[in-house]
Motif scaffolding. Sequence first.
Motif, PDB file in Angstrom:
ATOM      1  N   ALA A  98       0.882  -1.229   0.022  1.00  0.00           N
ATOM      2  CA  ALA A  98       0.109   0.003   0.012  1.00  0.00           C
ATOM      3  C   ALA A  98       0.666   1.239  -0.048  1.00  0.00           C
ATOM      4  O   ALA A  98       0.651   2.269  -0.637  1.00  0.00           O
ATOM      5  CB  ALA A  98      -1.045  -0.042   1.442  1.00  0.00           C
ATOM      6  N   LEU A  99       1.936   1.152   0.711  1.00  0.00           N
ATOM      7  CA  LEU A  99       2.855   2.322   0.832  1.00  0.00           C
ATOM      8  C   LEU A  99       3.635   2.397  -0.598  1.00  0.00           C
ATOM      9  O   LEU A  99       3.893   3.378  -1.273  1.00  0.00           O
ATOM     10  CB  LEU A  99       3.946   2.257   1.634  1.00  0.00           C
ATOM     11  CG  LEU A  99       3.447   2.021   3.166  1.00  0.00           C
ATOM     12  CD1 LEU A  99       4.645   2.159   4.147  1.00  0.00           C
ATOM     13  CD2 LEU A  99       2.408   3.366   3.484  1.00  0.00           C
ATOM     14  N   THR A 100       4.256   1.297  -1.209  1.00  0.00           N
ATOM     15  CA  THR A 100       4.920   1.540  -2.605  1.00  0.00           C
ATOM     16  C   THR A 100       3.982   1.925  -3.700  1.00  0.00           C
ATOM     17  O   THR A 100       4.253   2.581  -4.505  1.00  0.00           O
ATOM     18  CB  THR A 100       5.034  -0.024  -2.934  1.00  0.00           C
ATOM     19  OG1 THR A 100       5.988  -0.473  -1.724  1.00  0.00           O
ATOM     20  CG2 THR A 100       6.222  -0.099  -4.092  1.00  0.00           C
ATOM     21  N   ILE A 105       2.624   8.626  -6.467  1.00  0.00           N
ATOM     22  CA  ILE A 105       1.270   9.633  -6.434  1.00  0.00           C
ATOM     23  C   ILE A 105       1.848  10.724  -5.394  1.00  0.00           C
ATOM     24  O   ILE A 105       1.355  11.962  -5.865  1.00  0.00           O
ATOM     25  CB  ILE A 105      -0.002   8.946  -6.075  1.00  0.00           C
ATOM     26  CG1 ILE A 105      -0.290   7.694  -6.988  1.00  0.00           C
ATOM     27  CG2 ILE A 105      -0.844  10.055  -5.853  1.00  0.00           C
ATOM     28  CD1 ILE A 105      -1.593   6.869  -6.493  1.00  0.00           C
ATOM     29  N   LEU A 106       2.571  10.490  -4.428  1.00  0.00           N
ATOM     30  CA  LEU A 106       2.874  11.484  -3.592  1.00  0.00           C
ATOM     31  C   LEU A 106       4.013  12.196  -4.140  1.00  0.00           C
ATOM     32  O   LEU A 106       4.031  13.651  -3.936  1.00  0.00           O
ATOM     33  CB  LEU A 106       3.162  10.893  -2.369  1.00  0.00           C
ATOM     34  CG  LEU A 106       2.199  10.486  -1.413  1.00  0.00           C
ATOM     35  CD1 LEU A 106       2.797   9.609  -0.289  1.00  0.00           C
ATOM     36  CD2 LEU A 106       1.312  11.444  -0.805  1.00  0.00           C
ATOM     37  N   GLY A 138      -5.444  -1.150   5.041  1.00  0.00           N
ATOM     38  CA  GLY A 138      -4.948  -0.630   3.849  1.00  0.00           C
ATOM     39  C   GLY A 138      -5.316   1.149   3.690  1.00  0.00           C
ATOM     40  O   GLY A 138      -5.024   1.538   2.723  1.00  0.00           O
ATOM     41  N   GLU A 139      -5.720   1.467   4.813  1.00  0.00           N
ATOM     42  CA  GLU A 139      -6.024   2.943   4.923  1.00  0.00           C
ATOM     43  C   GLU A 139      -4.737   3.642   5.236  1.00  0.00           C
ATOM     44  O   GLU A 139      -3.887   3.060   5.726  1.00  0.00           O
ATOM     45  CB  GLU A 139      -6.970   3.450   5.989  1.00  0.00           C
ATOM     46  CG  GLU A 139      -8.438   3.071   5.799  1.00  0.00           C
ATOM     47  CD  GLU A 139      -9.412   3.699   6.727  1.00  0.00           C
ATOM     48  OE1 GLU A 139     -10.651   3.473   6.493  1.00  0.00           O
ATOM     49  OE2 GLU A 139      -9.152   3.722   7.870  1.00  0.00           O
ATOM     50  N   GLU A 164      -8.269  11.939  -4.870  1.00  0.00           N
ATOM     51  CA  GLU A 164      -9.079  11.174  -5.762  1.00  0.00           C
ATOM     52  C   GLU A 164      -8.137  10.070  -6.463  1.00  0.00           C
ATOM     53  O   GLU A 164      -8.710   8.992  -6.799  1.00  0.00           O
ATOM     54  CB  GLU A 164      -9.250  12.256  -6.942  1.00  0.00           C
ATOM     55  CG  GLU A 164     -10.047  11.644  -7.931  1.00  0.00           C
ATOM     56  CD  GLU A 164     -10.356  12.721  -8.995  1.00  0.00           C
ATOM     57  OE1 GLU A 164     -10.608  12.270 -10.303  1.00  0.00           O
ATOM     58  OE2 GLU A 164     -10.540  13.754  -8.803  1.00  0.00           O
ATOM     59  N   GLN A 165      -6.788  10.539  -6.376  1.00  0.00           N
ATOM     60  CA  GLN A 165      -5.784   9.693  -6.872  1.00  0.00           C
ATOM     61  C   GLN A 165      -5.112   8.607  -5.849  1.00  0.00           C
ATOM     62  O   GLN A 165      -5.122   7.309  -6.414  1.00  0.00           O
ATOM     63  CB  GLN A 165      -4.580  10.393  -7.061  1.00  0.00           C
ATOM     64  CG  GLN A 165      -4.341  11.449  -8.272  1.00  0.00           C
ATOM     65  CD  GLN A 165      -4.883  11.105  -9.438  1.00  0.00           C
ATOM     66  OE1 GLN A 165      -4.488   9.830 -10.157  1.00  0.00           O
ATOM     67  NE2 GLN A 165      -5.782  11.362 -10.294  1.00  0.00           N
ATOM     68  N   LEU A 166      -5.780   8.727  -4.731  1.00  0.00           N
ATOM     69  CA  LEU A 166      -5.098   8.041  -3.725  1.00  0.00           C
ATOM     70  C   LEU A 166      -6.467   7.679  -2.588  1.00  0.00           C
ATOM     71  O   LEU A 166      -6.467   8.140  -1.707  1.00  0.00           O
ATOM     72  CB  LEU A 166      -3.837   8.368  -2.892  1.00  0.00           C
ATOM     73  CG  LEU A 166      -3.168   7.407  -1.928  1.00  0.00           C
ATOM     74  CD1 LEU A 166      -2.527   6.442  -2.808  1.00  0.00           C
ATOM     75  CD2 LEU A 166      -1.792   8.232  -1.739  1.00  0.00           C
TER      76      LEU A 166
END
Length: 384
Positions: A98-100, A105-106, A138-139, A164-166
């Motif tokens: 989930a981080l990867t 995006i970040l 997964g949040e 929106e992207q994440l």
Amino acid sequence: MECLAYDSGRCRSCTLIETPYPRQVASKQDALERLLSAALGDAASAIAWREPVVGPESGFRTKAKMVVAGTIEEPTVGILDAAGHGVDLRDCPLYDPALTAAFPILATFVTVAALRPYSVPERRGELKHIILTASPAGELMARFVLRSTEALARIRKHLAWLQEQLPALVVVTVNVLPEHRAVVEGDVEIVLTERDELHMDLGSVDLRLRPQSFFQTNTDVARALYAQVAQWVGESLPVSVWDLYCGVGGFALHCLADGRTVTGIESSEQAVLSARGTAAQMAGRGVPGAADAHFVVADAPAWAETHAAPDVVIVNPPRRGLGAALAGWLESSGVGRVVYSSCNAVTLARDLAAMPSLVPVRGRLLDMFPHTEHFEAVVLLKRH
């Protein structure tokens, strides 16, 4: 574990990566036992060691403290090299998937919101770190560590795009760290989302994690650690339990029982608010003992010295260990059982040597940090 960053020389943080994992764990167990033997002498031979707790060799880190460098147009997200320049580690295999998935995006958000990365050599720029945490569900919680609030309006303006992207991103904050010093975050935290906490559901306990609260970076192994401590605490059927350096209340809230008073002490106000929130939620669900859980913002050694000793004390100090004052209090307190969880075996050995009346009888290594020399250890002490 295969790692392109290690193979290419971009990152050498995982010093044991070329050692087969079973040998890593065996070496850590040997190092732990040797340290305690050197500090305690014959008393160390009484420790009954349980099998080490291990988890996945990759994808286990649920918290990432990523240094941001480079430029607005081409930011790096990862670490700094010896010269203070950015090294991108979005492909690090240690992180939870989930981080990867969130890192690219970040990084794009840095460009979208025109967040100028901080340059350590030049001491210029705004964005120092992005701290990202994933819950078991997964949040995500993302914290942007900035030198000032200059970019705050732009982050607010583009936050809807980021969410929106994440879609898993439920908590977003800005942390302000104006000083040029080797720390990760500052004292000021500005919450930008409706939610201000992440739910860390560990099964029997659903911990609340606020932005400035500490939580173990390896959730699977942390779950095993909490269960082990709760088992050892519960064996003696204590009426009163203290959890010193309690953080968000992980140990304390796993040790609840009818007729038992559990008290957590922690210097971080945000962590105590998290613990209180979890306790209130559990009390509302009718969890036995939850209504008798109390969490106090205080210095653990000072607080202990002004209160009558409980039946059991749990200690989980920072890497510097308990220190002479608290170790001395525990030695003279009359407490029958102490459960000591440590992320630094050197200070663990020192503290145990300072408490000769509390004899270590059981121990367990928990490999919270595969591919490095670091590990967690927990020891049960009984008064001799």
